[in-house]
Scaffold this motif. Structure first.
Motif, PDB file in Angstrom:
ATOM      1  N   VAL A 122       6.178 -39.733 -29.080  1.00  0.00           N
ATOM      2  CA  VAL A 122       5.213 -38.676 -29.419  1.00  0.00           C
ATOM      3  C   VAL A 122       5.903 -37.609 -30.263  1.00  0.00           C
ATOM      4  CG1 VAL A 122       3.793 -36.786 -28.487  1.00  0.00           C
ATOM      5  CG2 VAL A 122       3.670 -39.068 -27.455  1.00  0.00           C
ATOM      6  N   GLY A 123       7.070 -37.163 -29.815  1.00  0.00           N
ATOM      7  CA  GLY A 123       7.792 -36.130 -30.563  1.00  0.00           C
ATOM      8  C   GLY A 123       8.207 -36.574 -31.950  1.00  0.00           C
ATOM      9  N   PHE A 124       8.769 -37.753 -32.041  1.00  0.00           N
ATOM     10  CA  PHE A 124       9.268 -38.245 -33.334  1.00  0.00           C
ATOM     11  C   PHE A 124       8.155 -38.800 -34.224  1.00  0.00           C
ATOM     12  CE2 PHE A 124      13.437 -38.893 -30.984  1.00  0.00           C
ATOM     13  CZ  PHE A 124      14.104 -37.876 -31.646  1.00  0.00           C
ATOM     14  N   ASP A 125       7.400 -39.742 -33.707  1.00  0.00           N
ATOM     15  CA  ASP A 125       6.461 -40.484 -34.544  1.00  0.00           C
ATOM     16  C   ASP A 125       5.115 -39.783 -34.710  1.00  0.00           C
ATOM     17  OD1 ASP A 125       8.470 -42.413 -34.675  1.00  0.00           O
ATOM     18  OD2 ASP A 125       7.632 -43.553 -33.004  1.00  0.00           O
ATOM     19  N   THR A 126       4.606 -39.215 -33.637  1.00  0.00           N
ATOM     20  CA  THR A 126       3.282 -38.591 -33.696  1.00  0.00           C
ATOM     21  C   THR A 126       3.350 -37.168 -34.240  1.00  0.00           C
ATOM     22  OG1 THR A 126       2.631 -39.931 -31.789  1.00  0.00           O
ATOM     23  CG2 THR A 126       1.201 -38.072 -32.356  1.00  0.00           C
ATOM     24  N   LEU A 127       4.307 -36.400 -33.739  1.00  0.00           N
ATOM     25  CA  LEU A 127       4.398 -34.989 -34.154  1.00  0.00           C
ATOM     26  C   LEU A 127       5.304 -34.780 -35.358  1.00  0.00           C
ATOM     27  CD1 LEU A 127       4.528 -33.354 -30.601  1.00  0.00           C
ATOM     28  CD2 LEU A 127       2.531 -33.738 -32.064  1.00  0.00           C
ATOM     29  N   GLY A 128       6.098 -35.790 -35.716  1.00  0.00           N
ATOM     30  CA  GLY A 128       6.875 -35.736 -36.947  1.00  0.00           C
ATOM     31  C   GLY A 128       8.209 -35.016 -36.888  1.00  0.00           C
ATOM     32  N   PHE A 129       8.772 -34.860 -35.696  1.00  0.00           N
ATOM     33  CA  PHE A 129      10.082 -34.228 -35.594  1.00  0.00           C
ATOM     34  C   PHE A 129      11.176 -35.240 -35.920  1.00  0.00           C
ATOM     35  CE2 PHE A 129       7.485 -31.380 -33.115  1.00  0.00           C
ATOM     36  CZ  PHE A 129       8.029 -30.132 -33.368  1.00  0.00           C
ATOM     37  N   ASN A 130      12.339 -34.736 -36.343  1.00  0.00           N
ATOM     38  CA  ASN A 130      13.476 -35.603 -36.650  1.00  0.00           C
ATOM     39  C   ASN A 130      14.591 -35.509 -35.621  1.00  0.00           C
ATOM     40  OD1 ASN A 130      12.523 -36.760 -39.104  1.00  0.00           O
ATOM     41  ND2 ASN A 130      12.851 -34.774 -40.063  1.00  0.00           N
ATOM     42  N   VAL A 131      14.528 -34.464 -34.773  1.00  0.00           N
ATOM     43  CA  VAL A 131      15.578 -34.247 -33.767  1.00  0.00           C
ATOM     44  C   VAL A 131      14.930 -33.797 -32.462  1.00  0.00           C
ATOM     45  CG1 VAL A 131      17.658 -32.931 -33.160  1.00  0.00           C
ATOM     46  CG2 VAL A 131      17.272 -33.620 -35.534  1.00  0.00           C
ATOM     47  N   CYS A 132      15.462 -34.321 -31.370  1.00  0.00           N
ATOM     48  CA  CYS A 132      15.038 -33.954 -30.019  1.00  0.00           C
ATOM     49  C   CYS A 132      16.229 -33.295 -29.328  1.00  0.00           C
ATOM     50  CB  CYS A 132      14.640 -35.222 -29.268  1.00  0.00           C
ATOM     51  SG  CYS A 132      14.380 -35.010 -27.502  1.00  0.00           S
ATOM     52  N   LYS A 133      15.977 -32.197 -28.614  1.00  0.00           N
ATOM     53  CA  LYS A 133      17.055 -31.568 -27.840  1.00  0.00           C
ATOM     54  C   LYS A 133      16.724 -31.665 -26.352  1.00  0.00           C
ATOM     55  CE  LYS A 133      15.157 -26.904 -28.292  1.00  0.00           C
ATOM     56  NZ  LYS A 133      15.412 -25.529 -28.719  1.00  0.00           N
ATOM     57  N   PHE A 134      17.763 -31.784 -25.546  1.00  0.00           N
ATOM     58  CA  PHE A 134      17.599 -31.856 -24.099  1.00  0.00           C
ATOM     59  C   PHE A 134      18.933 -31.551 -23.454  1.00  0.00           C
ATOM     60  CE2 PHE A 134      18.562 -36.057 -25.706  1.00  0.00           C
ATOM     61  CZ  PHE A 134      19.543 -36.526 -24.850  1.00  0.00           C
ATOM     62  N   ASN A 135      18.894 -31.269 -22.177  1.00  0.00           N
ATOM     63  CA  ASN A 135      20.136 -31.068 -21.440  1.00  0.00           C
ATOM     64  C   ASN A 135      20.094 -31.855 -20.145  1.00  0.00           C
ATOM     65  OD1 ASN A 135      18.223 -28.819 -20.598  1.00  0.00           O
ATOM     66  ND2 ASN A 135      19.842 -28.560 -19.072  1.00  0.00           N
ATOM     67  N   VAL A 136      21.277 -32.211 -19.673  1.00  0.00           N
ATOM     68  CA  VAL A 136      21.424 -32.991 -18.451  1.00  0.00           C
ATOM     69  C   VAL A 136      22.518 -32.337 -17.616  1.00  0.00           C
ATOM     70  CG1 VAL A 136      21.974 -35.270 -17.484  1.00  0.00           C
ATOM     71  CG2 VAL A 136      20.780 -35.110 -19.680  1.00  0.00           C
ATOM     72  N   ARG A 137      22.272 -32.248 -16.326  1.00  0.00           N
ATOM     73  CA  ARG A 137      23.292 -31.734 -15.412  1.00  0.00           C
ATOM     74  C   ARG A 137      24.462 -32.717 -15.365  1.00  0.00           C
ATOM     75  NH1 ARG A 137      20.765 -27.464 -12.151  1.00  0.00           N
ATOM     76  NH2 ARG A 137      19.805 -26.390 -13.921  1.00  0.00           N
ATOM     77  N   ARG A 138      25.677 -32.180 -15.442  1.00  0.00           N
ATOM     78  CA  ARG A 138      26.886 -33.018 -15.434  1.00  0.00           C
ATOM     79  C   ARG A 138      26.930 -33.974 -14.241  1.00  0.00           C
ATOM     80  NH1 ARG A 138      31.050 -31.997 -18.543  1.00  0.00           N
ATOM     81  NH2 ARG A 138      31.054 -30.143 -19.838  1.00  0.00           N
ATOM     82  N   ASP A 139      26.499 -33.490 -13.078  1.00  0.00           N
ATOM     83  CA  ASP A 139      26.585 -34.289 -11.860  1.00  0.00           C
ATOM     84  C   ASP A 139      25.499 -35.350 -11.755  1.00  0.00           C
ATOM     85  OD1 ASP A 139      28.806 -32.846 -11.102  1.00  0.00           O
ATOM     86  OD2 ASP A 139      27.668 -31.454  -9.835  1.00  0.00           O
ATOM     87  N   ASN A 140      24.528 -35.326 -12.646  1.00  0.00           N
ATOM     88  CA  ASN A 140      23.439 -36.302 -12.622  1.00  0.00           C
ATOM     89  C   ASN A 140      23.875 -37.526 -13.431  1.00  0.00           C
ATOM     90  OD1 ASN A 140      21.000 -37.564 -12.319  1.00  0.00           O
ATOM     91  ND2 ASN A 140      19.781 -35.891 -13.156  1.00  0.00           N
ATOM     92  N   LYS A 141      24.817 -38.264 -12.882  1.00  0.00           N
ATOM     93  CA  LYS A 141      25.518 -39.330 -13.606  1.00  0.00           C
ATOM     94  C   LYS A 141      24.602 -40.426 -14.149  1.00  0.00           C
ATOM     95  CE  LYS A 141      29.609 -37.586 -12.907  1.00  0.00           C
ATOM     96  NZ  LYS A 141      30.208 -36.796 -13.936  1.00  0.00           N
ATOM     97  N   SER A 142      23.631 -40.872 -13.375  1.00  0.00           N
ATOM     98  CA  SER A 142      22.781 -41.968 -13.847  1.00  0.00           C
ATOM     99  C   SER A 142      21.930 -41.531 -15.040  1.00  0.00           C
ATOM    100  CB  SER A 142      21.908 -42.517 -12.721  1.00  0.00           C
ATOM    101  OG  SER A 142      21.021 -41.529 -12.254  1.00  0.00           O
ATOM    102  N   VAL A 143      21.382 -40.325 -14.990  1.00  0.00           N
ATOM    103  CA  VAL A 143      20.574 -39.827 -16.117  1.00  0.00           C
ATOM    104  C   VAL A 143      21.476 -39.549 -17.316  1.00  0.00           C
ATOM    105  CG1 VAL A 143      19.099 -37.927 -16.909  1.00  0.00           C
ATOM    106  CG2 VAL A 143      18.723 -38.960 -14.655  1.00  0.00           C
TER     107      VAL A 143
END
Length: 182
Positions: A122-143
């Motif tokens: 949705v973000g890339f193809d539908t809304l036309g963005f080229n970059v996605c940002k996100f953060n992950v907790r260091r201890d959340n190893k599987s994610v």
């Protein structure tokens, strides 16, 4: 929904699951996810009051109408709710933000990954963005390991979180690998 996003109003069905906009009636479900001790271990704390969650969603619905943010319930084909995901910071010229990715313990295998893929599509193809940002907790190893498979750029690190930018190109390469296994 005057920003041309009305096509999202009826939800998105792909890969055997459905994403639809969050409604106030989903407040109790969302609260149950967010306040589950195990599920909530790696997310920001929230009030356990239903009225607070309902107010947050009411405020969110105003941002949704402006096309500023999209918060989705993730369901199976029978309408059973299993999780949530959200796109925010939807301003042209900057990366969109992906977050609030949270699924029940009863979620079918692969559903969370499918929902993540759809949200990024949705973000890339539908809304036309080229970059996605996100953060992950260091201890959340599987994610963390899941997201690293897309080869995102690390843009910042703290003692608690790692912040990433993911290009559309790297997402599309990584997506194909995941879809083969789902």
């Amino acid at each position: 929904m005057d920003q041309g996003y009305s096509f999202l109003k009826n939800g998105i069905e792909r890969y055997g699951i459905r994403l639809r906009f969050v409604e106030i009636k989903d407040s109790e479900f969302i609260l149950s996810l967010r306040n589950d001790e195990r599920l909530g271990k790696f997310i920001s704390k929230t009030s356990n009051r239903l009225s607070d969650q309902e107010q947050w969603i009411s405020d969110y619905k105003k941002r949704e109408l402006k096309g500023e943010e999209f918060y989705f319930i993730v369901e199976d084909s029978q309408g059973e709710r299993y999780g949530v995901t959200r796109l925010s910071d939807l301003k042209k010229g900057i990366p969109f933000e992906l977050g609030s990715w949270l699924f029940s313990r009863e979620s079918p295998p692969g559903m969370a990954i499918k929902a993540d893929i759809i949200a990024k599509e949705v973000g890339f193809d539908t809304l036309g963005f080229n970059v996605c940002k996100f953060n992950v907790r260091r201890d959340n190893k599987s994610v963390l390991n899941y997201h690293l498979r897309y080869e995102p750029l690390i843009v910042e690190e703290t003692d608690i979180d790692i912040y990433f930018n993911l290009s559309k190109e790297n997402f599309n390469k990584g997506k194909q690998k995941f879809l083969k296994f789902l």
